[in-house]
Design a protein around this motif. Sequence first.
Motif, PDB file in Angstrom:
ATOM      1  N   THR A 100       0.836  -1.208   0.000  1.00 48.58           N
ATOM      2  CA  THR A 100       0.000   0.000   0.000  1.00 48.58           C
ATOM      3  C   THR A 100       0.868   1.254   0.000  1.00 48.58           C
ATOM      4  OG1 THR A 100      -1.706  -1.189   1.241  1.00 48.58           O
ATOM      5  CG2 THR A 100      -1.866   1.207   1.184  1.00 48.58           C
ATOM      6  N   LEU A 162     -14.227   5.592   4.180  1.00 49.68           N
ATOM      7  CA  LEU A 162     -13.916   4.409   3.366  1.00 49.68           C
ATOM      8  C   LEU A 162     -14.557   3.155   3.946  1.00 49.68           C
ATOM      9  CD1 LEU A 162     -10.128   5.086   2.616  1.00 49.68           C
ATOM     10  CD2 LEU A 162     -12.028   5.255   1.004  1.00 49.68           C
ATOM     11  N   ASN A 163     -14.519   3.040   5.261  1.00 54.10           N
ATOM     12  CA  ASN A 163     -15.114   1.867   5.891  1.00 54.10           C
ATOM     13  C   ASN A 163     -16.629   1.848   5.737  1.00 54.10           C
ATOM     14  OD1 ASN A 163     -16.133   0.887   9.050  1.00 54.10           O
ATOM     15  ND2 ASN A 163     -15.016  -0.525   7.733  1.00 54.10           N
ATOM     16  N   ARG A 164     -17.249   3.016   5.777  1.00 50.85           N
ATOM     17  CA  ARG A 164     -18.708   3.086   5.691  1.00 50.85           C
ATOM     18  C   ARG A 164     -19.203   2.806   4.273  1.00 50.85           C
ATOM     19  NH1 ARG A 164     -19.456   8.077   7.278  1.00 50.85           N
ATOM     20  NH2 ARG A 164     -19.589   7.502   9.481  1.00 50.85           N
ATOM     21  N   HIS A 165     -18.504   3.345   3.268  1.00 47.15           N
ATOM     22  CA  HIS A 165     -19.005   3.262   1.903  1.00 47.15           C
ATOM     23  C   HIS A 165     -18.349   2.147   1.078  1.00 47.15           C
ATOM     24  CE1 HIS A 165     -20.091   7.400   3.106  1.00 47.15           C
ATOM     25  NE2 HIS A 165     -21.132   7.206   2.313  1.00 47.15           N
ATOM     26  N   LEU A 166     -17.170   1.701   1.484  1.00 47.45           N
ATOM     27  CA  LEU A 166     -16.486   0.638   0.729  1.00 47.45           C
ATOM     28  C   LEU A 166     -16.210  -0.582   1.610  1.00 47.45           C
ATOM     29  CD1 LEU A 166     -13.898   2.777  -1.288  1.00 47.45           C
ATOM     30  CD2 LEU A 166     -16.053   1.828  -2.122  1.00 47.45           C
ATOM     31  N   GLY A 167     -16.973  -0.698   2.702  1.00 49.98           N
ATOM     32  CA  GLY A 167     -16.758  -1.807   3.624  1.00 49.98           C
ATOM     33  C   GLY A 167     -17.033  -3.165   3.021  1.00 49.98           C
ATOM     34  N   TRP A 168     -17.744  -3.195   1.898  1.00 55.62           N
ATOM     35  CA  TRP A 168     -18.007  -4.476   1.225  1.00 55.62           C
ATOM     36  C   TRP A 168     -16.755  -5.050   0.584  1.00 55.62           C
ATOM     37  CZ3 TRP A 168     -16.714  -3.913  -3.852  1.00 55.62           C
ATOM     38  CH2 TRP A 168     -16.718  -2.606  -4.372  1.00 55.62           C
ATOM     39  N   LEU A 169     -15.748  -4.184   0.365  1.00 54.53           N
ATOM     40  CA  LEU A 169     -14.481  -4.645  -0.190  1.00 54.53           C
ATOM     41  C   LEU A 169     -13.554  -5.050   0.958  1.00 54.53           C
ATOM     42  CD1 LEU A 169     -12.841  -4.918  -2.845  1.00 54.53           C
ATOM     43  CD2 LEU A 169     -12.019  -2.590  -2.455  1.00 54.53           C
ATOM     44  N   PHE A 172     -11.282  -2.579   2.943  1.00 54.62           N
ATOM     45  CA  PHE A 172     -11.823  -1.485   3.746  1.00 54.62           C
ATOM     46  C   PHE A 172     -12.879  -1.940   4.752  1.00 54.62           C
ATOM     47  CE2 PHE A 172     -10.711   0.363  -0.453  1.00 54.62           C
ATOM     48  CZ  PHE A 172      -9.652   1.151  -0.046  1.00 54.62           C
ATOM     49  N   LYS A 173     -13.002  -3.229   4.942  1.00 59.92           N
ATOM     50  CA  LYS A 173     -13.999  -3.684   5.908  1.00 59.92           C
ATOM     51  C   LYS A 173     -13.465  -3.485   7.324  1.00 59.92           C
ATOM     52  CE  LYS A 173     -12.709  -8.581   6.124  1.00 59.92           C
ATOM     53  NZ  LYS A 173     -13.180  -9.952   5.867  1.00 59.92           N
ATOM     54  N   SER A 274      -7.343  -6.523   5.794  1.00 57.68           N
ATOM     55  CA  SER A 274      -8.016  -5.228   5.773  1.00 57.68           C
ATOM     56  C   SER A 274      -7.025  -4.149   6.171  1.00 57.68           C
ATOM     57  CB  SER A 274      -9.204  -5.223   6.742  1.00 57.68           C
ATOM     58  OG  SER A 274      -9.718  -3.911   6.896  1.00 57.68           O
TER      59      SER A 274
END
Length: 330
Positions: A100, A162-169, A172-173, A274
């Motif tokens: 990263t 990022l966790n709220r909107h991309l948590g499905w990935l 970012f969960k 994560s």
Amino acid sequence: MTRGGTTSSSTRNLPGLKATETRNAHRGDQLFKLVAAAAGTTIVIAIALIAVFLLLRAVPSLRANHANFFTSTEFNTAKASHLEFGIRDLFMVTVLSSITALMLAVPIAVGIAVFLTQYAPKRLARPFGAMVDLLAAVPSIIFGLWGIFVLAPQIEPIATFLNRHLGWLFLFKKGNVSLAGGGTIFTASIVLSVMILPIITSVSREVFRQTPQIQMEAAQALGATKWEVVRMTVLPFGRSGVIAASMLGLGRALGETVAVLIILRSAARAGSWSLFDGGYTFASKIASAAAEFSEPLPTGAYISAGFALFVLTFIVNATARAIAGGKVNA
């Protein structure tokens, strides 16, 4: 020849002088070759001795290990008679934070190098380049303190978003530590990217400066814009150098200890790839227990982790050399 038909002494000795000079030059050549070969061999021998030392100290602990070294998430060395240690989580945190950091640092570093070599005036490029290079002189502990006390509170809203909107990935969960405080791989990766930025920038800048001027002038003569000149000549010419610089930066990120140890929180449960996980890297795990290295078997468990990091770094650099060599030949 003298007037009387005899040959002068200096003329008679000329072939002998040339032969002596040739022999001396040959001896100097051989001496320099031996010194250079000895210097190169010294490095190889030193690396081999380090590997042998790590392996010899690690084998007894690996034999006494009651867990799978590669897949276990446990790292329990409290009882020398019952060791349970594995590198799964250490490998995950080390690789995830380093990759990263590399992904964040390389585009910025290349952009800075292109700006300093192709766009910035010389009176601005020199001091600006020196400022970037000075980042390499900042101690790791300073980066760690800056990361946890200054950077972490500032990027907490970004992490929450990022966790709220991309948590499905999976990246970012929700991780195994709280986002509050910023003691996550996400924060450590940003700090590592800043730490490796001057290394990548400096090497890339020097490589871009070596771009043949005739190629750039030829592109301009064909009507190419400044960006097209950079895209068609500068970047392709410096590709192998950028790869090499990136691998130097990755090596620094893989082995970084103090800054990561300060930032990352320890985690009670295993990680899951994560960016919002906590835990330890190879280097920070070893450093965190360095004061307890008293018994051979528990110490050997940490040496085993160090040997794994040694092999990982060796593989990364060998792969980078192969890629860079392939790009050059292409």
